[in-house]
Scaffold this motif. Structure first.
Motif, PDB file in Angstrom:
ATOM      1  N   GLY B  18     -62.596  23.238  60.609  1.00 23.26           N
ATOM      2  CA  GLY B  18     -62.128  21.855  60.566  1.00 23.26           C
ATOM      3  C   GLY B  18     -63.001  20.946  59.723  1.00 23.26           C
ATOM      4  O   GLY B  18     -62.735  19.762  59.604  1.00 23.26           O
ATOM      5  N   ASP B  19     -64.074  21.478  59.120  1.00 26.75           N
ATOM      6  CA  ASP B  19     -64.976  20.594  58.375  1.00 26.75           C
ATOM      7  C   ASP B  19     -64.463  20.316  56.963  1.00 26.75           C
ATOM      8  O   ASP B  19     -63.509  20.932  56.489  1.00 26.75           O
ATOM      9  CB  ASP B  19     -66.418  21.132  58.376  1.00 26.75           C
ATOM     10  CG  ASP B  19     -66.506  22.554  57.872  1.00 26.75           C
ATOM     11  OD1 ASP B  19     -65.449  23.196  57.713  1.00 26.75           O
ATOM     12  OD2 ASP B  19     -67.622  23.033  57.644  1.00 26.75           O
ATOM     13  N   VAL B  20     -65.110  19.366  56.299  1.00 29.31           N
ATOM     14  CA  VAL B  20     -64.633  18.873  55.008  1.00 29.31           C
ATOM     15  C   VAL B  20     -64.949  19.892  53.910  1.00 29.31           C
ATOM     16  O   VAL B  20     -66.075  20.373  53.802  1.00 29.31           O
ATOM     17  CB  VAL B  20     -65.294  17.520  54.683  1.00 29.31           C
ATOM     18  CG1 VAL B  20     -64.884  17.033  53.297  1.00 29.31           C
ATOM     19  CG2 VAL B  20     -64.932  16.495  55.752  1.00 29.31           C
ATOM     20  N   PHE B  79     -66.092   4.257  50.876  1.00 27.76           N
ATOM     21  CA  PHE B  79     -66.976   4.619  51.989  1.00 27.76           C
ATOM     22  C   PHE B  79     -66.403   5.719  52.874  1.00 27.76           C
ATOM     23  O   PHE B  79     -67.131   6.490  53.468  1.00 27.76           O
ATOM     24  CB  PHE B  79     -67.407   3.398  52.810  1.00 27.76           C
ATOM     25  CG  PHE B  79     -66.299   2.605  53.459  1.00 27.76           C
ATOM     26  CD1 PHE B  79     -65.737   1.511  52.833  1.00 27.76           C
ATOM     27  CD2 PHE B  79     -65.853   2.955  54.719  1.00 27.76           C
ATOM     28  CE1 PHE B  79     -64.726   0.766  53.436  1.00 27.76           C
ATOM     29  CE2 PHE B  79     -64.835   2.210  55.332  1.00 27.76           C
ATOM     30  CZ  PHE B  79     -64.269   1.116  54.693  1.00 27.76           C
ATOM     31  N   ARG B  80     -65.075   5.814  52.926  1.00 23.30           N
ATOM     32  CA  ARG B  80     -64.489   6.872  53.763  1.00 23.30           C
ATOM     33  C   ARG B  80     -64.890   8.249  53.230  1.00 23.30           C
ATOM     34  O   ARG B  80     -65.305   9.141  53.982  1.00 23.30           O
ATOM     35  CB  ARG B  80     -62.970   6.737  53.780  1.00 23.30           C
ATOM     36  CG  ARG B  80     -62.292   7.755  54.701  1.00 23.30           C
ATOM     37  CD  ARG B  80     -60.797   7.469  54.818  1.00 23.30           C
ATOM     38  NE  ARG B  80     -60.193   8.264  55.860  1.00 23.30           N
ATOM     39  CZ  ARG B  80     -59.784   9.505  55.702  1.00 23.30           C
ATOM     40  NH1 ARG B  80     -59.934  10.120  54.533  1.00 23.30           N
ATOM     41  NH2 ARG B  80     -59.232  10.171  56.700  1.00 23.30           N
ATOM     42  N   PHE B  83     -68.473   8.996  54.033  1.00 20.19           N
ATOM     43  CA  PHE B  83     -68.691   9.501  55.396  1.00 20.19           C
ATOM     44  C   PHE B  83     -68.187  10.932  55.540  1.00 20.19           C
ATOM     45  O   PHE B  83     -68.768  11.741  56.264  1.00 20.19           O
ATOM     46  CB  PHE B  83     -68.027   8.602  56.444  1.00 20.19           C
ATOM     47  CG  PHE B  83     -68.646   7.245  56.518  1.00 20.19           C
ATOM     48  CD1 PHE B  83     -70.024   7.103  56.546  1.00 20.19           C
ATOM     49  CD2 PHE B  83     -67.862   6.105  56.555  1.00 20.19           C
ATOM     50  CE1 PHE B  83     -70.607   5.857  56.593  1.00 20.19           C
ATOM     51  CE2 PHE B  83     -68.429   4.857  56.598  1.00 20.19           C
ATOM     52  CZ  PHE B  83     -69.804   4.724  56.620  1.00 20.19           C
ATOM     53  N   ARG B  84     -67.105  11.242  54.855  1.00 26.69           N
ATOM     54  CA  ARG B  84     -66.608  12.629  54.915  1.00 26.69           C
ATOM     55  C   ARG B  84     -67.646  13.563  54.303  1.00 26.69           C
ATOM     56  O   ARG B  84     -67.822  14.692  54.735  1.00 26.69           O
ATOM     57  CB  ARG B  84     -65.272  12.766  54.178  1.00 26.69           C
ATOM     58  CG  ARG B  84     -64.098  12.158  54.943  1.00 26.69           C
ATOM     59  CD  ARG B  84     -62.780  12.416  54.234  1.00 26.69           C
ATOM     60  NE  ARG B  84     -62.287  13.768  54.432  1.00 26.69           N
ATOM     61  CZ  ARG B  84     -62.081  14.644  53.481  1.00 26.69           C
ATOM     62  NH1 ARG B  84     -62.334  14.342  52.225  1.00 26.69           N
ATOM     63  NH2 ARG B  84     -61.617  15.855  53.763  1.00 26.69           N
ATOM     64  N   GLY B  87     -71.081  13.173  56.951  1.00 27.44           N
ATOM     65  CA  GLY B  87     -71.004  13.382  58.400  1.00 27.44           C
ATOM     66  C   GLY B  87     -71.192  12.076  59.150  1.00 27.44           C
ATOM     67  O   GLY B  87     -71.451  11.036  58.546  1.00 27.44           O
ATOM     68  N   PRO B  88     -71.030  12.125  60.478  1.00 29.85           N
ATOM     69  CA  PRO B  88     -71.121  10.896  61.282  1.00 29.85           C
ATOM     70  C   PRO B  88     -72.459  10.194  61.090  1.00 29.85           C
ATOM     71  O   PRO B  88     -73.485  10.844  60.870  1.00 29.85           O
ATOM     72  CB  PRO B  88     -71.003  11.397  62.727  1.00 29.85           C
ATOM     73  CG  PRO B  88     -70.391  12.737  62.633  1.00 29.85           C
ATOM     74  CD  PRO B  88     -70.768  13.302  61.308  1.00 29.85           C
ATOM     75  N   SER B  89     -72.431   8.843  61.177  1.00 26.79           N
ATOM     76  CA  SER B  89     -73.650   8.077  60.913  1.00 26.79           C
ATOM     77  C   SER B  89     -74.301   7.581  62.196  1.00 26.79           C
ATOM     78  O   SER B  89     -75.295   6.877  62.139  1.00 26.79           O
ATOM     79  CB  SER B  89     -73.328   6.897  60.001  1.00 26.79           C
ATOM     80  OG  SER B  89     -72.506   5.966  60.688  1.00 26.79           O
ATOM     81  N   ASN B  90     -73.746   7.937  63.366  1.00 29.03           N
ATOM     82  CA  ASN B  90     -74.316   7.391  64.608  1.00 29.03           C
ATOM     83  C   ASN B  90     -75.656   8.026  64.953  1.00 29.03           C
ATOM     84  O   ASN B  90     -76.532   7.384  65.480  1.00 29.03           O
ATOM     85  CB  ASN B  90     -73.341   7.481  65.782  1.00 29.03           C
ATOM     86  CG  ASN B  90     -72.778   8.862  66.010  1.00 29.03           C
ATOM     87  OD1 ASN B  90     -72.652   9.657  65.086  1.00 29.03           O
ATOM     88  ND2 ASN B  90     -72.429   9.161  67.231  1.00 29.03           N
ATOM     89  N   TYR B  91     -75.823   9.298  64.700  1.00 30.80           N
ATOM     90  CA  TYR B  91     -77.152   9.895  64.702  1.00 30.80           C
ATOM     91  C   TYR B  91     -77.114  11.169  63.886  1.00 30.80           C
ATOM     92  O   TYR B  91     -76.032  11.646  63.527  1.00 30.80           O
ATOM     93  CB  TYR B  91     -77.718  10.128  66.108  1.00 30.80           C
ATOM     94  CG  TYR B  91     -76.902  10.984  67.037  1.00 30.80           C
ATOM     95  CD1 TYR B  91     -77.124  12.350  67.140  1.00 30.80           C
ATOM     96  CD2 TYR B  91     -75.918  10.411  67.849  1.00 30.80           C
ATOM     97  CE1 TYR B  91     -76.389  13.129  68.006  1.00 30.80           C
ATOM     98  CE2 TYR B  91     -75.171  11.182  68.715  1.00 30.80           C
ATOM     99  CZ  TYR B  91     -75.415  12.541  68.805  1.00 30.80           C
ATOM    100  OH  TYR B  91     -74.684  13.298  69.656  1.00 30.80           O
ATOM    101  N   HIS B  93     -76.651  14.454  63.126  1.00 29.44           N
ATOM    102  CA  HIS B  93     -76.160  15.762  63.546  1.00 29.44           C
ATOM    103  C   HIS B  93     -75.086  16.171  62.553  1.00 29.44           C
ATOM    104  O   HIS B  93     -74.782  15.428  61.625  1.00 29.44           O
ATOM    105  CB  HIS B  93     -75.689  15.785  64.991  1.00 29.44           C
ATOM    106  CG  HIS B  93     -74.503  14.917  65.287  1.00 29.44           C
ATOM    107  ND1 HIS B  93     -74.146  13.839  64.525  1.00 29.44           N
ATOM    108  CD2 HIS B  93     -73.596  14.979  66.282  1.00 29.44           C
ATOM    109  CE1 HIS B  93     -73.065  13.280  65.049  1.00 29.44           C
ATOM    110  NE2 HIS B  93     -72.717  13.950  66.101  1.00 29.44           N
ATOM    111  N   GLY B  94     -74.541  17.365  62.723  1.00 33.82           N
ATOM    112  CA  GLY B  94     -73.612  17.833  61.713  1.00 33.82           C
ATOM    113  C   GLY B  94     -74.353  18.001  60.413  1.00 33.82           C
ATOM    114  O   GLY B  94     -75.489  18.468  60.367  1.00 33.82           O
TER     115      GLY B  94
END
Ligand code: HEM
Ligand code: SF4
Lengths: 556, 100
Positions: B18-20, B79-80, B83-84, B87-91, B93-94
């Protein structure tokens, strides 16, 4: 707690076998994505920005410790070690791999859980007050009726292809903690002349056209409830705007036809459904009810609590903020914040889930709840156990004393995970929480709900936040629109827009100015942000947001 | 005058993880945007999109994403897509964790 009977268990097992084959056929190439997508969505499996996402239902938010431990196992075994609790009493896993999903569903079935109807145009997970069975203000436990609605709606042949998704929430208290006015159908337990019945609201919803639900019936008896709700869904199934996805929800149907006409049509249809039901549902309800009998509450002194409360200011602050009143003497409802400052709202690690499960089985009559505010609740704890519970929570980053405060933010996944997002939500929540923690004014501010969504679908409930934040894409730039005055309680209200939006770097200072204006204008510390807003209206807040913005820009 | 065609890459989510993913000039899928094939000719891009879209058993949701030509290959312009890519910017990971 409701336990599956043989029928329930067989049904879920068969659905899982079927899906395992469908996944195998997708991987070996016999199914295309177009063929597979509706099948995976029927089992709560989405494809998001960076990975698949599995949404698991936690019916009416109730869990036992074995179920919580299994959620922890899934997080560790098949994900990156955490799960995300949502506003609709679901848990979402953000990183499963496609071939693992059938194993995940089987593991869930072992503890009587599943992902059926967590997606698609069906009746979704039925949600309820997270204090159900414990709240001091409760007329009756809303969960037996929520369970009845769940059994009736699961795989209901007429309601698998509705015009759009359909959400039902139930509260057993006059103080609404289930946001019933923002649901397609909201049900409130009421008492009339000593008889328990239900008040039925219809046509609430958030999303791109937010609306507050309207009263359809002020009292529906127990034997009438299921046929009545079936009549409502059935009328909408015919009238709902299938020609336009954005006008398909029942809120639009009610708006376009008027509540009077809808009531007439429901009454018509109800004559047929009532005849068809012949009382079988009442018999089932009578079997469900005893399964939600309250636990045997213990009669014990609360000295240990009183001593800790006197001696330990950290415990006292947690107790003042995170406990709610229980109906049994000596007991409390303990709310565990999944919103440590700077963390992702609603994320719990596998270890944290196990800690909460252990506490529930040792001290909490084996019960846990998930709130629509993305927190976890221990509904029945004796006060004498609270010092020990608090110490254990603290050791695992679970003792943040911020329930109902400015950092107890609901945030949808936004652009960090969600394929539909137009901007990020989580980092905005993280920064606001961190900022107000640094300022050390969170307790002084008192009750204040900030809710953030990353697009107009409003998963983060921003319309009903005292301060709502909506992330948008304006010409390729993340932009945040602010609304004020929303309310998610029995006095539900939709927030009003303040004016132009703010950039990603401007949104936290803007929130700080808003809060500053509140602190300046409140009559005394007991007046909440929402009360101040209602008394003064938009003007002083608008001035704080935009006048200073202009002067700042001018000064640069 | 027709709108000028801006550079693009072909992107999708991998069927299994499922990853980009991005399409390379060698017809492989890569997780690294820097290795993606930059498409500057509209007709060629359309053709590549049709080919990639037929690889049902490898990729889901194939589309053309805008990029700019950078020193080290294609760079996201929106920016979309950024982010793809990251990976997520909240912390961390990934993908961000892998990079650390
Ligand atoms: C990342 C996966 C998600 C996707 C793709 C998604 C998608 C959507 C969509 C399309 C809608 C609009 C429905 C409509 O009104 O027409 C919606 C609404 C909503 N979603 Fe989500 N959502 C996601 C995650 C979440 C999460 C994590 C939460 C809770 C924090 C949530 C809770 C809600 C709620 C409460 C609504 C309410 C709007 C209403 O029906 O009144 N969703 N979602
Ligand atoms: S509000 Fe929008 S961005 Fe947030 S989860 Fe819902 S659909 Fe995704």
């Amino acid at each position: 707690m409701y336990r599956y009977n043989d029928f329930d268990a067989d049904f879920v097992a068969q659905r899982n076998r079927q899906f395992r084959q469908q996944v195998a056929r997708r991987i070996d190439g016999s199914l295309t994505e177009d063929e597979f997508k509706p099948l995976r969505l029927m089992n709560g499996l989405y494809l998001q920005l960076h990975a698949y996402m599995l949404r698991v239902a936690i019916p009416y938010g109730t869990l036992n410790s074995a179920q919580m431990r299994q959620l922890a196992y899934l997080a560790e075994r098949f994900d990156k070690g955490y799960g995300h609790f949502t506003t609709r009493q679901n848990i979402q896993y953000n990183w499963p791999k496609l071939p693992d999903v059938p194993d995940m569903l089987d593991a869930l079935a072992e503890v009587e859980m599943h992902a059926i109807q967590t997606s698609g145009n069906t009746i979704r997970n039925v949600t309820a007050d997270h204090f159900a069975g414990a709240a001091a203000d409760e007329i009756a436990d809303p969960r037996p009726v929520a369970e009845l609605l769940r059994q009736w709606s699961t795989d209901h042949p007429e309601f698998q292809f509705l015009p759009r998704k359909f959400k039902i929430a139930v509260t057993g208290s006059p103080n609404d903690r289930a946001v019933i006015k923002a649901h397609d159908i909201g049900i409130q337990v009421v008492e009339q002349d000593g008889r328990i019945g239900y008040r039925v609201l219809v046509g609430g919803g958030l999303g791109r056209t937010p609306m507050i639900g309207k009263e359809l019936a002020d009292f529906v008896s127990q034997q009438e409830l299921l046929p009545y709700v079936e009549a409502v869904v059935s009328v909408w199934n015919l009238l709902g705007r299938r020609d336009n996805k954005y006008k398909a929800r029942i809120k639009i149907t009610v708006h376009e036809h008027g509540i009077e006409q809808i009531r007439g049509l429901v009454e018509e249809r109800f004559k047929e459904t009532r005849a068809a039901f012949n009382g079988a549902d009442l018999a089932i309800f009578e079997q469900i009810k005893p399964q939600f009998a309250p636990p045997a509450f213990r009669n014990a002194p609360t000295d240990a609590f009183d001593r800790a409360y006197e001696a330990d200011p950290v415990f006292r602050s947690w107790a003042d903020t995170n406990l709610a009143q229980h109906r049994a003497p000596g007991y409390a409802i303990a709310q565990i914040s999944i919103k440590a400052h700077g963390q992702t709202p609603g994320d719990a690690t596998a270890e944290q889930m196990r800690v909460m499960a252990d506490i529930a089985s040792e001290f909490g009559h084996d019960e846990l709840r998930i709130s629509h505010e993305q927190n976890v609740i221990l509904p029945h704890v004796h006060k004498s156990d609270l010092p020990e519970i608090h110490a254990r929570l603290k050791a695992h980053g679970l003792a943040t004393a911020n329930i109902g405060k400015i950092s107890d933010i609901i945030a949808c996944p936004g652009m960090d995970y969600c394929a539909l997002a137009t901007a990020r939500s989580i980092p905005v929540a993280q920064q606001i929480a961190t900022r107000f923690d640094e300022l050390k004014i969170e307790n002084d501010i008192g009750d204040l709900k900030i809710k953030i969504s990353g697009c107009i679908n409003a998963c983060g409930h921003h319309h009903v936040g005292h301060i709502g934040i909506l992330g948008l894409d304006r010409a390729g730039v993340e932009t945040y629109q602010i609304t004020l005055g929303g309310d998610h309680t029995e006095n539900a209200a939709i927030g009003q827009r303040t004016g132009p939006g703010f950039g990603y770097d401007e949104i936290v200072p803007a929130i700080e100015r808003l809060v500053g204006a509140y602190l300046e204008h409140r009559t005394d510390p007991a007046e909440t942000f929402l009360q101040t807003y209602r008394r003064l209206g938009m003007a002083p807040f608008k001035a704080a947001l935009y006048d200073s913005e202009q002067s700042r820009v001018a000064a640069e | 005058m027709p709108r000028a065609f801006t550079p693009k890459v072909i992107t999708a989510n991998a069927l299994i993880e499922g990853d980009v993913i991005y399409l390379t000039a060698n017809d492989d899928w890569t997780r690294d945007l820097a290795r993606a094939e930059i498409l500057t000719d509209e007709a060629h891009a359309e053709l590549r999109l049709i080919e990639a879209s037929q690889r049902h058993h490898e990729a889901v949701g194939v589309y053309l994403a805008d990029v700019a030509k950078g020193d080290k290959g294609p760079e996201p312009t929106h920016f979309r897509e950024d982010f793809r890519r990251t990976g997520p910017s909240n912390y961390a990971h990934g993908k961000q964790e892998e990079r650390v």
